[in-house]
Enzyme design. Structure first.
Site, PDB file in Angstrom:
ATOM      1  N   ASN A   1       1.605  -9.388  -1.032  1.00 50.96           N
ATOM      2  CA  ASN A   1       1.547 -10.020  -2.289  1.00 50.96           C
ATOM      3  C   ASN A   1       1.202  -8.724  -3.009  1.00 50.96           C
ATOM      4  OD1 ASN A   1       3.021 -12.203  -2.285  1.00 50.96           O
ATOM      5  ND2 ASN A   1       1.139 -13.801  -2.703  1.00 50.96           N
TER       6      ASN A   1
ATOM      7  N   CYS B   1      -0.103  19.761  -5.715  1.00 44.86           N
ATOM      8  CA  CYS B   1       0.719  18.929  -6.764  1.00 44.86           C
ATOM      9  C   CYS B   1       0.756  17.298  -7.057  1.00 44.86           C
ATOM     10  CB  CYS B   1       2.117  18.375  -5.842  1.00 44.86           C
ATOM     11  SG  CYS B   1       2.535  20.364  -5.246  1.00 44.86           S
TER      12      CYS B   1
END
Ligand SMILES: NC(=O)c1ccc[n+]([C@@H]2O[C@H](COP(=O)([O-])OP(=O)(O)OC[C@H]3O[C@@H](n4cnc5c(N)ncnc54)[C@H](O)[C@@H]3O)[C@@H](O)[C@H]2O)c1
Length: 438
Positions: free
Chosen positions: A214, A268
């Site tokens: 969830n 990055c």
């Protein structure tokens, strides 16, 4: 099988009707007389696709009926599924009141019943709730020992409201948290013939899986929506972006990056997250999830520092320095940041990374290391043994085979595992081993 289902809300009502349609003899129990009457009239107490016809069918066929009487339900069943609500308290904590109450009632009825009843918790509950809270209640009220005198299992529900009947017959998976093998066998037999993989795991793992699912679903939706809002502000078609994003089954929709490990770094990810969040801010787009990815990463790195502090030892060895295995790139390496923090705190540090050879540190790397960790040259060791000889506590941030094969077991330095070593599961039982997030 003779099954009682406690709680006739979305989960209980769908479970009861679907199990009855599979051929089990089902008694539904609820404290709410209206729901009990509706079911006995062959009507669904909830609005869901197909549930109306299904309940009408199974009630007519006499395989489903409902009652408020716990005693009657326990006498008429061998396995009980608990599907009562577990709402949030105002402070966010999990309300277990309904679970506790129904467990007491079931326990008292089980005490009067001969034979072995299996109690299966289907409600969503935090890891530890079953074994630490509910099993003691059952043992107190039923008398006897869980796993011996009566069975206990946790069987989380993965259906989605709206398509719950379809999801019941075609589940993404079946998870059985079993206290003992016999309890798990009873749950497995309930769903016999349904498709999907069955996972039989320890009880707290089953409880945690539901939260992992969830939390991830919420995170996915939040991520997609935030990205959509940024794209919209930048004049980009967000659905086109996600079409391509979703087509990448190697790095995006895949198991990649989904195992607990060390903090990320490199040239990055941090840079690109910073500029994306900056672009969102410039356009007044609020992106709390994206904005908290780097703080979350920094907190994870801090956990490693705290694990070292907690050992109380000063001589620290570190294996790995580059931002990931197989490269000597040190730019924004989280291991460099970790080394720098420990060095700054006065730890006596030695580092070994087979990929990092000072003579090969050229250009950007050399400059980076000279500004971020100027004492690197003095800290770098030439061999695994040099670090092991020095260290009272070892941080392992590389899976290099030479490092792995030299790592001692038991008596040597404390091993702080940053990467989930290949033998982590075995090592977890050893003294002097600490996993970063496992
Ligand atoms: N709704 C979903 O889609 C869904 C999906 C997966 C898991 N879950 C979890 O399943 C559990 C149940 O959810 P729900 O949506 O069905 O809840 P719900 O509120 O719709 O139903 C709970 C029912 O339990 C009954 N109840 C309370 N105490 C009782 C008792 N002592 N004896 C008998 N009945 C009692 C209530 O009257 C109610 O009818 C929760 O833990 C929830 O988090 C829900």
């Amino acid at each position: 099988m003779r099954v009682s289902v406690f709680g006739l809300g979305y989960v209980g009502c769908v479970s009861a009707a679907c199990l009855a349609s599979l051929g089990h003899e089902v008694i539904g129990v609820d404290v709410n007389q209206v729901k009990v009457d509706l079911v006995n009239d062959g009507k669904a107490p909830v609005v869901e696709e197909r549930i109306g016809e299904l309940i009408a069918d199974v009630v007519r066929a006499d395989t489903l009926r409902a009652t408020r009487d716990v005693h009657e339900a326990i006498m008429g069943s061998d396995v009980s599924l608990i599907c009562v609500g577990t709402p949030s308290e105002p402070n966010g904590s999990l309300c277990t009141t309904y679970l506790e109450r129904v467990t007491e009632e079931i326990g008292a009825a089980v005490a009067e019943r001969g034979g072995r009843q299996t109690v299966v918790f289907r409600s969503t509950m935090l890891p530890g709730t079953c074994l630490n809270l509910l099993v003691p209640i059952l043992e107190k009220f039923a008398g006897g020992t869980a796993g011996v005198d009566f069975g206990v299992a946790v069987n989380p529900e993965f259906l989605r409201e709206g398509t719950s009947v379809r999801d019941f017959f075609d589940p993404p998976k079946t998870v059985i948290g079993e206290l003992d093998r016999a309890s798990g066998d009873v749950v497995a037999a309930l769903y016999d013939g349904l498709p999907g993989e069955v996972f039989r795991v320890p009880v707290p793992t089953a409880e945690a899986i539901k939260y992992a699912d969830n939390a991830f679903h919420g995170l996915k939706i939040g991520f997609a929506n935030e990205l959509g809002a940024v794209c919209q502000a930048l004049g980009v078609d967000s659905h086109q972006v996600m079409d391509v994003f979703l087509a990448d089954r190697k790095l995006n929709i895949s198991p990649a990056y989904l195992r607990p490990g060390f903090a990320f770094g490199g040239s990055c990810l941090p840079k690109d997250l910073r500029s994306l969040v900056h672009a969102a801010r410039r356009h007044d787009v609020s992106v709390p999830i994206l904005a908290h990815v780097l703080p979350s990463n920094a907190d994870h790195l801090q956990r490693a520092v705290e694990l070292v502090e907690r050992t109380g030892k000063r001589r620290v060895g570190m294996f790995g320095l580059s931002f990931k295995p197989g490269t000597d790139d040190l730019r924004e390496s989280p291991l460099v940041e970790l080394a720098e923090r420990l060095f700054g705190k006065g730890y006596d540090l030695r580092i070994y990374d087979p990929n990092v050879n000072l003579s090969r540190l050229l250009g950007a790397n050399r400059e980076y290391i000279e500004t971020r960790l100027p004492h690197l040259a003095q800290l770098l060791a030439d061999s695994v043994d040099e670090v092991l000889d020095h260290a009272e506590v070892c941080l392992v941030g590389t899976g290099d085979p030479a490092v792995l094969s030299a790592l001692p077991h038991g008596d040597g330095p404390v091993i702080v595992d940053l990467i989930h070593l290949p033998d982590a599961d075995a090592r977890r039982a050893e003294p002097g081993y600490v996993g970063l997030a496992w």
